[in-house]
Design a protein around this motif. Structure first.
Motif, PDB file in Angstrom:
ATOM      1  N   GLY A  50      24.327 -24.193 -63.158  1.00 51.28           N
ATOM      2  CA  GLY A  50      25.604 -24.451 -63.819  1.00 51.28           C
ATOM      3  C   GLY A  50      25.727 -23.935 -65.232  1.00 51.28           C
ATOM      4  N   PHE A  51      24.768 -23.125 -65.693  1.00 51.62           N
ATOM      5  CA  PHE A  51      24.842 -22.542 -67.029  1.00 51.62           C
ATOM      6  C   PHE A  51      25.594 -21.216 -66.978  1.00 51.62           C
ATOM      7  N   VAL A  52      26.307 -20.916 -68.066  1.00 53.66           N
ATOM      8  CA  VAL A  52      26.989 -19.635 -68.228  1.00 53.66           C
ATOM      9  C   VAL A  52      26.148 -18.775 -69.163  1.00 53.66           C
ATOM     10  N   HIS A  53      25.865 -17.552 -68.738  1.00 54.61           N
ATOM     11  CA  HIS A  53      25.077 -16.627 -69.554  1.00 54.61           C
ATOM     12  C   HIS A  53      26.047 -15.930 -70.509  1.00 54.61           C
ATOM     13  N   TYR A  54      26.396 -16.618 -71.604  1.00 56.55           N
ATOM     14  CA  TYR A  54      27.493 -16.132 -72.450  1.00 56.55           C
ATOM     15  C   TYR A  54      27.053 -15.112 -73.499  1.00 56.55           C
ATOM     16  N   GLU A  55      25.744 -15.032 -73.729  1.00 56.76           N
ATOM     17  CA  GLU A  55      25.191 -14.023 -74.650  1.00 56.76           C
ATOM     18  C   GLU A  55      23.788 -13.715 -74.173  1.00 56.76           C
ATOM     19  N   LEU A  56      23.320 -12.517 -74.450  1.00 54.11           N
ATOM     20  CA  LEU A  56      22.069 -12.041 -73.856  1.00 54.11           C
ATOM     21  C   LEU A  56      20.950 -13.081 -73.882  1.00 54.11           C
ATOM     22  N   SER A  57      20.798 -13.796 -75.000  1.00 57.73           N
ATOM     23  CA  SER A  57      19.703 -14.759 -75.141  1.00 57.73           C
ATOM     24  C   SER A  57      20.149 -16.206 -75.020  1.00 57.73           C
ATOM     25  N   ASN A  58      21.429 -16.438 -74.699  1.00 56.22           N
ATOM     26  CA  ASN A  58      21.968 -17.799 -74.741  1.00 56.22           C
ATOM     27  C   ASN A  58      22.674 -18.191 -73.452  1.00 56.22           C
ATOM     28  N   PHE A  59      22.347 -19.401 -73.000  1.00 54.49           N
ATOM     29  CA  PHE A  59      22.922 -19.968 -71.786  1.00 54.49           C
ATOM     30  C   PHE A  59      23.472 -21.351 -72.119  1.00 54.49           C
ATOM     31  N   GLY A  60      24.729 -21.597 -71.767  1.00 59.18           N
ATOM     32  CA  GLY A  60      25.302 -22.898 -72.067  1.00 59.18           C
ATOM     33  C   GLY A  60      26.174 -23.402 -70.937  1.00 59.18           C
ATOM     34  N   LYS A  61      26.240 -24.703 -70.795  1.00 56.06           N
ATOM     35  CA  LYS A  61      27.182 -25.298 -69.844  1.00 56.06           C
ATOM     36  C   LYS A  61      28.572 -25.283 -70.490  1.00 56.06           C
ATOM     37  N   ASP A  62      29.619 -25.390 -69.664  1.00 60.75           N
ATOM     38  CA  ASP A  62      30.987 -25.372 -70.193  1.00 60.75           C
ATOM     39  C   ASP A  62      31.138 -26.417 -71.285  1.00 60.75           C
ATOM     40  N   GLY A  63      31.718 -25.999 -72.411  1.00 64.55           N
ATOM     41  CA  GLY A  63      31.915 -26.916 -73.528  1.00 64.55           C
ATOM     42  C   GLY A  63      30.718 -27.010 -74.453  1.00 64.55           C
ATOM     43  N   TYR A  64      29.634 -26.312 -74.116  1.00 60.79           N
ATOM     44  CA  TYR A  64      28.419 -26.404 -74.932  1.00 60.79           C
ATOM     45  C   TYR A  64      27.919 -25.050 -75.425  1.00 60.79           C
ATOM     46  N   PHE A  65      28.773 -24.037 -75.401  1.00 57.93           N
ATOM     47  CA  PHE A  65      28.380 -22.771 -76.034  1.00 57.93           C
ATOM     48  C   PHE A  65      28.194 -23.061 -77.527  1.00 57.93           C
ATOM     49  N   SER A  66      27.160 -22.502 -78.121  1.00 51.83           N
ATOM     50  CA  SER A  66      26.933 -22.716 -79.548  1.00 51.83           C
ATOM     51  C   SER A  66      28.032 -22.039 -80.354  1.00 51.83           C
ATOM     52  N   LYS A  67      28.751 -22.810 -81.171  1.00 50.53           N
ATOM     53  CA  LYS A  67      29.778 -22.214 -82.031  1.00 50.53           C
ATOM     54  C   LYS A  67      29.127 -21.303 -83.059  1.00 50.53           C
ATOM     55  N   ASN A  68      27.925 -21.685 -83.514  1.00 51.66           N
ATOM     56  CA  ASN A  68      27.211 -20.871 -84.491  1.00 51.66           C
ATOM     57  C   ASN A  68      26.832 -19.513 -83.890  1.00 51.66           C
ATOM     58  N   ASN A  69      26.204 -19.538 -82.719  1.00 46.48           N
ATOM     59  CA  ASN A  69      25.801 -18.288 -82.072  1.00 46.48           C
ATOM     60  C   ASN A  69      27.016 -17.447 -81.694  1.00 46.48           C
ATOM     61  N   SER A  70      28.044 -18.100 -81.153  1.00 44.01           N
ATOM     62  CA  SER A  70      29.235 -17.376 -80.704  1.00 44.01           C
ATOM     63  C   SER A  70      29.916 -16.665 -81.867  1.00 44.01           C
ATOM     64  N   ALA A  71      29.983 -17.345 -83.018  1.00 40.94           N
ATOM     65  CA  ALA A  71      30.611 -16.734 -84.197  1.00 40.94           C
ATOM     66  C   ALA A  71      29.867 -15.467 -84.586  1.00 40.94           C
ATOM     67  N   TYR A  72      28.543 -15.544 -84.561  1.00 42.07           N
ATOM     68  CA  TYR A  72      27.729 -14.384 -84.936  1.00 42.07           C
ATOM     69  C   TYR A  72      27.977 -13.224 -83.983  1.00 42.07           C
ATOM     70  N   TRP A  73      27.915 -13.493 -82.687  1.00 40.10           N
ATOM     71  CA  TRP A  73      28.011 -12.409 -81.708  1.00 40.10           C
ATOM     72  C   TRP A  73      29.439 -11.912 -81.518  1.00 40.10           C
ATOM     73  N   GLN A  74      30.432 -12.694 -81.947  1.00 44.39           N
ATOM     74  CA  GLN A  74      31.824 -12.224 -81.886  1.00 44.39           C
ATOM     75  C   GLN A  74      32.270 -11.593 -83.200  1.00 44.39           C
ATOM     76  N   GLY A  75      31.330 -11.421 -84.126  1.00 47.95           N
ATOM     77  CA  GLY A  75      31.621 -10.704 -85.360  1.00 47.95           C
ATOM     78  C   GLY A  75      32.445 -11.486 -86.371  1.00 47.95           C
ATOM     79  N   LYS A  76      32.434 -12.832 -86.273  1.00 50.62           N
ATOM     80  CA  LYS A  76      33.169 -13.645 -87.241  1.00 50.62           C
ATOM     81  C   LYS A  76      32.392 -13.714 -88.560  1.00 50.62           C
ATOM     82  N   SER A  77      33.114 -14.023 -89.628  1.00 50.19           N
ATOM     83  CA  SER A  77      32.473 -14.147 -90.941  1.00 50.19           C
ATOM     84  C   SER A  77      31.602 -15.395 -90.984  1.00 50.19           C
ATOM     85  N   TYR A  78      30.474 -15.286 -91.685  1.00 45.46           N
ATOM     86  CA  TYR A  78      29.649 -16.474 -91.909  1.00 45.46           C
ATOM     87  C   TYR A  78      29.037 -16.389 -93.301  1.00 45.46           C
ATOM     88  N   LEU A  79      28.778 -17.566 -93.853  1.00 42.49           N
ATOM     89  CA  LEU A  79      28.268 -17.686 -95.216  1.00 42.49           C
ATOM     90  C   LEU A  79      26.887 -18.323 -95.154  1.00 42.49           C
TER      91      LEU A  79
END
Length: 350
Positions: free
Chosen positions: A203-232
Protein backbone atom coordinates in the motif's frame (compact mmCIF):
# COMPACT_ATOMS: atom_id res chain seq x y z
CA UNK A 1 26.64 19.45 21.13
CA UNK A 2 29.50 21.96 21.26
CA UNK A 3 28.53 25.53 22.21
CA UNK A 4 24.86 24.52 22.48
CA UNK A 5 23.95 27.40 24.83
CA UNK A 6 25.29 29.94 22.33
CA UNK A 7 24.09 28.09 19.25
CA UNK A 8 20.37 28.04 20.02
CA UNK A 9 19.92 31.84 20.30
CA UNK A 10 22.10 32.18 17.19
CA UNK A 11 19.68 29.93 15.26
CA UNK A 12 16.76 32.10 16.34
CA UNK A 13 18.67 35.22 15.34
CA UNK A 14 19.47 33.78 11.89
CA UNK A 15 15.76 33.17 11.41
CA UNK A 16 15.17 36.86 12.11
CA UNK A 17 18.04 38.04 9.89
CA UNK A 18 16.70 36.03 6.93
CA UNK A 19 12.99 36.78 7.25
CA UNK A 20 12.89 38.81 4.02
CA UNK A 21 13.89 35.71 2.03
CA UNK A 22 10.59 34.03 2.90
CA UNK A 23 8.37 37.10 3.08
CA UNK A 24 5.84 35.80 0.52
CA UNK A 25 6.18 32.10 1.35
CA UNK A 26 4.01 29.98 3.64
CA UNK A 27 6.08 27.62 5.79
CA UNK A 28 4.59 24.13 5.41
CA UNK A 29 7.33 22.08 7.03
CA UNK A 30 9.90 22.53 9.80
CA UNK A 31 12.66 19.93 9.89
CA UNK A 32 15.19 19.38 12.67
CA UNK A 33 17.92 17.34 10.99
CA UNK A 34 21.65 17.02 10.56
CA UNK A 35 23.98 16.44 13.49
CA UNK A 36 22.08 15.34 16.59
CA UNK A 37 18.90 17.45 16.91
CA UNK A 38 17.55 14.88 19.38
CA UNK A 39 19.92 16.43 21.96
CA UNK A 40 17.64 19.47 22.05
CA UNK A 41 15.28 19.56 25.04
CA UNK A 42 11.56 20.16 24.57
CA UNK A 43 12.03 23.70 25.87
CA UNK A 44 14.76 24.37 23.28
CA UNK A 45 12.69 22.86 20.46
CA UNK A 46 9.70 24.98 21.46
CA UNK A 47 11.88 28.11 21.61
CA UNK A 48 13.05 27.55 18.01
CA UNK A 49 9.60 26.62 16.71
CA UNK A 50 8.16 29.74 18.37
CA UNK A 51 10.87 31.78 16.63
CA UNK A 52 9.67 30.42 13.28
CA UNK A 53 6.05 31.32 14.09
CA UNK A 54 6.98 34.82 15.25
CA UNK A 55 9.02 35.57 12.13
CA UNK A 56 7.31 33.69 9.27
CA UNK A 57 3.87 32.89 7.91
CA UNK A 58 3.27 29.27 8.98
CA UNK A 59 0.49 27.03 7.63
CA UNK A 60 -2.29 25.84 9.94
CA UNK A 61 -0.96 22.28 10.15
CA UNK A 62 2.79 22.26 9.42
CA UNK A 63 4.76 19.04 9.34
CA UNK A 64 7.34 19.33 12.14
CA UNK A 65 9.91 16.55 11.93
CA UNK A 66 12.73 15.54 14.25
CA UNK A 67 15.48 13.34 12.80
CA UNK A 68 17.03 10.92 15.29
CA UNK A 69 18.83 7.61 15.67
CA UNK A 70 17.52 4.75 17.83
CA UNK A 71 20.25 5.22 20.46
CA UNK A 72 19.00 8.79 21.02
CA UNK A 73 15.36 7.74 21.45
CA UNK A 74 14.90 6.17 24.85
CA UNK A 75 11.37 5.42 26.05
CA UNK A 76 11.51 8.51 28.26
CA UNK A 77 12.69 10.76 25.39
CA UNK A 78 10.00 9.51 23.01
CA UNK A 79 7.30 10.25 25.59
CA UNK A 80 8.80 13.73 26.14
CA UNK A 81 8.83 14.41 22.39
CA UNK A 82 5.20 13.32 22.08
CA UNK A 83 4.33 16.23 24.39
CA UNK A 84 6.23 18.74 22.22
CA UNK A 85 5.14 20.38 18.92
CA UNK A 86 7.06 17.65 17.02
CA UNK A 87 4.47 15.66 15.02
CA UNK A 88 6.74 13.46 12.90
CA UNK A 89 9.80 11.35 13.62
CA UNK A 90 12.41 10.30 11.05
CA UNK A 91 14.41 7.43 12.55
CA UNK A 92 17.74 6.22 11.16
CA UNK A 93 17.21 2.48 11.58
CA UNK A 94 19.38 1.46 8.55
CA UNK A 95 19.08 -2.28 9.32
CA UNK A 96 17.67 -4.69 11.88
CA UNK A 97 20.72 -6.96 11.60
CA UNK A 98 23.65 -6.64 14.02
CA UNK A 99 26.21 -7.55 11.33
CA UNK A 100 24.98 -4.73 9.03
CA UNK A 101 25.03 -2.13 11.81
CA UNK A 102 28.56 -3.08 12.87
CA UNK A 103 29.79 -2.93 9.26
CA UNK A 104 28.29 0.57 8.90
CA UNK A 105 29.75 1.60 12.29
CA UNK A 106 26.33 2.58 13.65
CA UNK A 107 26.07 3.57 17.33
CA UNK A 108 22.86 1.58 17.93
CA UNK A 109 22.25 -2.18 17.91
CA UNK A 110 19.42 -4.28 16.46
CA UNK A 111 17.52 -4.51 19.76
CA UNK A 112 17.61 -0.74 20.17
CA UNK A 113 16.22 -0.36 16.63
CA UNK A 114 13.25 -2.59 17.44
CA UNK A 115 12.51 -1.28 20.94
CA UNK A 116 12.74 2.32 19.69
CA UNK A 117 10.10 1.66 17.00
CA UNK A 118 7.88 -0.27 19.42
CA UNK A 119 7.78 2.76 21.70
CA UNK A 120 7.64 5.43 18.98
CA UNK A 121 4.59 3.87 17.29
CA UNK A 122 2.69 4.09 20.60
CA UNK A 123 3.06 7.87 20.68
CA UNK A 124 3.46 9.04 17.06
CA UNK A 125 1.26 8.36 14.05
CA UNK A 126 3.60 9.90 11.48
CA UNK A 127 6.92 8.02 11.49
CA UNK A 128 9.50 7.50 8.77
CA UNK A 129 12.39 5.08 8.99
CA UNK A 130 15.53 4.74 6.89
CA UNK A 131 16.82 1.46 5.46
CA UNK A 132 20.06 0.81 3.57
CA UNK A 133 20.33 -1.76 0.77
CA UNK A 134 23.33 -3.10 -1.14
CA UNK A 135 25.30 -3.83 2.06
CA UNK A 136 28.21 -6.20 1.35
CA UNK A 137 27.47 -9.68 2.70
CA UNK A 138 23.76 -9.00 3.19
CA UNK A 139 21.83 -11.57 1.12
CA UNK A 140 18.56 -10.87 -0.69
CA UNK A 141 16.80 -13.10 1.86
CA UNK A 142 18.23 -10.97 4.68
CA UNK A 143 17.16 -7.79 2.88
CA UNK A 144 13.62 -9.15 2.56
CA UNK A 145 13.63 -9.82 6.31
CA UNK A 146 14.66 -6.21 6.89
CA UNK A 147 11.74 -4.94 4.80
CA UNK A 148 9.25 -7.25 6.52
CA UNK A 149 10.51 -6.22 9.94
CA UNK A 150 10.05 -2.55 9.01
CA UNK A 151 6.51 -3.23 7.79
CA UNK A 152 5.64 -5.11 10.99
CA UNK A 153 5.75 -1.82 12.92
CA UNK A 154 3.07 -0.25 10.71
CA UNK A 155 5.04 2.90 9.88
CA UNK A 156 3.51 4.96 7.02
CA UNK A 157 6.77 6.15 5.42
CA UNK A 158 10.06 4.47 4.50
CA UNK A 159 13.15 6.08 2.95
CA UNK A 160 15.73 3.73 1.50
CA UNK A 161 19.15 4.34 0.00
CA UNK A 162 21.89 2.28 -1.60
CA UNK A 163 24.99 2.03 0.56
CA UNK A 164 27.64 4.52 -0.52
CA UNK A 165 31.21 4.04 0.61
CA UNK A 166 32.63 7.37 1.74
CA UNK A 167 36.40 7.86 1.31
CA UNK A 168 38.62 7.79 4.41
CA UNK A 169 36.12 5.73 6.43
CA UNK A 170 36.75 2.41 8.16
CA UNK A 171 34.45 0.71 5.63
CA UNK A 172 36.45 2.12 2.69
CA UNK A 173 39.65 0.89 4.33
CA UNK A 174 38.26 -2.62 4.90
CA UNK A 175 37.12 -2.84 1.27
CA UNK A 176 40.50 -1.62 0.00
CA UNK A 177 42.29 -4.26 2.11
CA UNK A 178 39.92 -7.00 0.90
CA UNK A 179 38.55 -7.66 4.40
CA UNK A 180 35.03 -6.83 3.16
CA UNK A 181 33.64 -7.24 -0.35
CA UNK A 182 32.92 -4.08 -2.30
CA UNK A 183 29.35 -2.99 -2.97
CA UNK A 184 27.79 -5.18 -5.68
CA UNK A 185 25.82 -2.92 -8.04
CA UNK A 186 23.83 -5.83 -9.45
CA UNK A 187 22.75 -6.96 -5.98
CA UNK A 188 21.87 -3.36 -5.04
CA UNK A 189 19.76 -3.20 -8.21
CA UNK A 190 17.94 -6.44 -7.28
CA UNK A 191 17.36 -5.27 -3.70
CA UNK A 192 16.00 -1.92 -4.89
CA UNK A 193 13.36 -3.72 -6.99
CA UNK A 194 12.58 -6.14 -4.14
CA UNK A 195 11.93 -3.12 -1.92
CA UNK A 196 9.74 -1.43 -4.51
CA UNK A 197 7.66 -4.56 -5.16
CA UNK A 198 7.20 -5.37 -1.47
CA UNK A 199 6.27 -1.84 -0.39
CA UNK A 200 3.90 -1.18 -3.29
CA UNK A 201 2.15 -4.48 -2.53
CA UNK A 202 1.78 -3.21 1.05
CA UNK A 203 0.00 0.00 0.00
CA UNK A 204 2.96 2.39 -0.27
CA UNK A 205 3.32 4.87 -3.14
CA UNK A 206 6.82 5.17 -4.61
CA UNK A 207 6.57 8.95 -4.89
CA UNK A 208 10.32 9.66 -5.14
CA UNK A 209 13.25 7.45 -6.02
CA UNK A 210 14.27 6.90 -2.38
CA UNK A 211 10.92 7.55 -0.68
CA UNK A 212 7.81 5.46 -0.17
CA UNK A 213 4.73 6.74 1.63
CA UNK A 214 1.15 5.75 2.27
CA UNK A 215 -1.56 8.17 1.11
CA UNK A 216 -1.49 11.28 3.28
CA UNK A 217 2.01 10.51 4.56
CA UNK A 218 4.31 11.74 1.81
CA UNK A 219 7.01 13.81 3.49
CA UNK A 220 6.27 17.50 2.91
CA UNK A 221 9.95 18.20 3.51
CA UNK A 222 11.16 15.68 0.93
CA UNK A 223 8.42 16.58 -1.55
CA UNK A 224 9.30 20.28 -1.39
CA UNK A 225 12.93 19.49 -2.14
CA UNK A 226 12.21 17.20 -5.08
CA UNK A 227 9.54 19.52 -6.53
CA UNK A 228 12.02 22.40 -6.57
CA UNK A 229 10.28 24.53 -3.91
CA UNK A 230 12.24 27.12 -1.95
CA UNK A 231 13.65 26.09 1.41
CA UNK A 232 15.60 27.90 4.11
CA UNK A 233 18.38 26.11 5.99
CA UNK A 234 19.29 27.53 9.38
CA UNK A 235 22.45 26.71 11.35
CA UNK A 236 26.02 25.52 10.66
CA UNK A 237 26.38 23.60 7.35
CA UNK A 238 22.71 24.19 6.47
CA UNK A 239 21.80 24.52 2.80
CA UNK A 240 19.16 26.79 1.25
CA UNK A 241 17.55 27.09 -2.18
CA UNK A 242 15.22 29.69 -3.71
CA UNK A 243 14.92 28.37 -7.26
CA UNK A 244 17.65 30.63 -8.64
CA UNK A 245 20.32 30.54 -5.93
CA UNK A 246 21.81 27.86 -3.74
CA UNK A 247 23.42 28.80 -0.43
CA UNK A 248 25.29 27.03 2.34
CA UNK A 249 26.33 28.17 5.80
CA UNK A 250 29.83 27.83 7.24
CA UNK A 251 30.25 24.43 8.91
CA UNK A 252 32.23 25.58 11.96
CA UNK A 253 30.02 26.22 15.01
CA UNK A 254 32.25 28.92 16.53
CA UNK A 255 32.59 30.83 13.23
CA UNK A 256 28.82 30.52 12.68
CA UNK A 257 27.95 31.91 16.13
CA UNK A 258 30.47 34.77 15.91
CA UNK A 259 29.16 35.83 12.51
CA UNK A 260 25.51 35.80 13.61
CA UNK A 261 26.36 37.78 16.76
CA UNK A 262 27.83 40.44 14.45
CA UNK A 263 24.60 40.47 12.40
CA UNK A 264 26.38 38.92 9.44
CA UNK A 265 25.13 35.85 7.58
CA UNK A 266 27.88 33.19 7.38
CA UNK A 267 26.67 31.99 4.00
CA UNK A 268 28.15 31.36 0.57
CA UNK A 269 25.79 31.80 -2.38
CA UNK A 270 25.91 30.31 -5.86
CA UNK A 271 23.64 31.87 -8.48
CA UNK A 272 22.36 29.26 -10.90
CA UNK A 273 22.46 30.03 -14.60
CA UNK A 274 19.40 29.48 -16.76
CA UNK A 275 20.92 26.18 -17.88
CA UNK A 276 21.73 25.17 -14.28
CA UNK A 277 18.09 25.74 -13.33
CA UNK A 278 16.94 23.54 -16.23
CA UNK A 279 19.39 20.78 -15.22
CA UNK A 280 18.24 21.01 -11.61
CA UNK A 281 14.59 20.65 -12.62
CA UNK A 282 15.29 17.65 -14.87
CA UNK A 283 17.31 15.91 -12.14
CA UNK A 284 14.77 16.43 -9.38
CA UNK A 285 11.66 15.98 -11.53
CA UNK A 286 12.73 12.63 -12.98
CA UNK A 287 13.20 11.22 -9.48
CA UNK A 288 9.54 11.77 -8.61
CA UNK A 289 6.21 10.22 -9.47
CA UNK A 290 5.23 13.62 -10.94
CA UNK A 291 8.00 13.59 -13.55
CA UNK A 292 9.21 16.53 -15.67
CA UNK A 293 6.38 18.71 -17.03
CA UNK A 294 7.16 19.51 -20.66
CA UNK A 295 4.90 22.59 -20.60
CA UNK A 296 6.81 23.92 -17.59
CA UNK A 297 10.12 23.38 -19.41
CA UNK A 298 8.76 25.43 -22.34
CA UNK A 299 7.36 28.18 -20.09
CA UNK A 300 10.36 28.50 -17.76
CA UNK A 301 13.22 27.76 -20.13
CA UNK A 302 11.96 28.16 -23.69
CA UNK A 303 11.07 26.02 -26.69
CA UNK A 304 14.72 25.24 -27.46
CA UNK A 305 15.13 23.53 -24.07
CA UNK A 306 11.91 21.56 -24.52
CA UNK A 307 12.96 20.38 -28.00
CA UNK A 308 16.40 19.45 -26.66
CA UNK A 309 14.87 17.46 -23.79
CA UNK A 310 12.55 15.50 -26.08
CA UNK A 311 15.33 14.83 -28.55
CA UNK A 312 17.76 13.62 -25.85
CA UNK A 313 15.04 11.46 -24.30
CA UNK A 314 14.35 9.47 -27.48
CA UNK A 315 17.11 6.90 -26.97
CA UNK A 316 15.88 6.21 -23.41
CA UNK A 317 12.25 6.03 -24.54
CA UNK A 318 13.28 3.46 -27.15
CA UNK A 319 15.07 1.49 -24.41
CA UNK A 320 11.89 1.64 -22.28
CA UNK A 321 13.69 3.58 -19.56
CA UNK A 322 11.64 6.78 -20.03
CA UNK A 323 8.12 7.48 -21.29
CA UNK A 324 5.93 10.52 -21.95
CA UNK A 325 2.44 10.55 -20.49
CA UNK A 326 0.07 13.54 -20.30
CA UNK A 327 2.90 15.91 -21.33
CA UNK A 328 5.14 14.67 -18.51
CA UNK A 329 8.44 12.87 -18.97
CA UNK A 330 8.73 10.05 -16.45
CA UNK A 331 11.06 7.17 -15.63
CA UNK A 332 9.79 3.61 -16.15
CA UNK A 333 10.15 0.98 -13.43
CA UNK A 334 13.02 -0.47 -15.46
CA UNK A 335 14.75 2.92 -15.55
CA UNK A 336 14.34 3.96 -11.91
CA UNK A 337 17.56 2.49 -10.57
CA UNK A 338 19.42 4.27 -13.40
CA UNK A 339 17.56 7.55 -12.91
CA UNK A 340 20.44 9.86 -11.94
CA UNK A 341 22.60 8.61 -14.81
CA UNK A 342 19.75 9.10 -17.28
CA UNK A 343 19.13 12.63 -15.98
CA UNK A 344 22.78 13.55 -16.53
CA UNK A 345 22.40 12.58 -20.21
CA UNK A 346 19.49 15.03 -20.51
CA UNK A 347 21.45 17.95 -19.07
CA UNK A 348 22.48 20.88 -21.23
CA UNK A 349 26.16 21.75 -20.89
CA UNK A 350 25.90 25.46 -21.67
Amino acid sequence: MKKKDDLIPALAKELELRKDEFINTIVETIYFGGGTPSLLTNKELEFLIDAVYKTYNVSDHPEITLEANPDDLSQERIIELSKSPINRLSIGIQSFFESDLKLMNRAHNANEAKSCLEEATKHFDNISLDLIYGIPGASNAQWLENIEMALSFGVPHISSYALTVEPKTALASFIKKGIIDNVDDEQAHDQFHMLKDKLEASGFVHYELSNFGKDGYFSKNNSAYWQGKSYLGIGPSAHSFNGKQRGWNVSNNAKYIKSIEQNELPIEIETLTHTDQYNEYVMTGLRTVWGVALDRVETDFGMDFKDYLIEQSEIFINQQLLYIDDKHLRVTTKGQFLCDGIASELFKLN
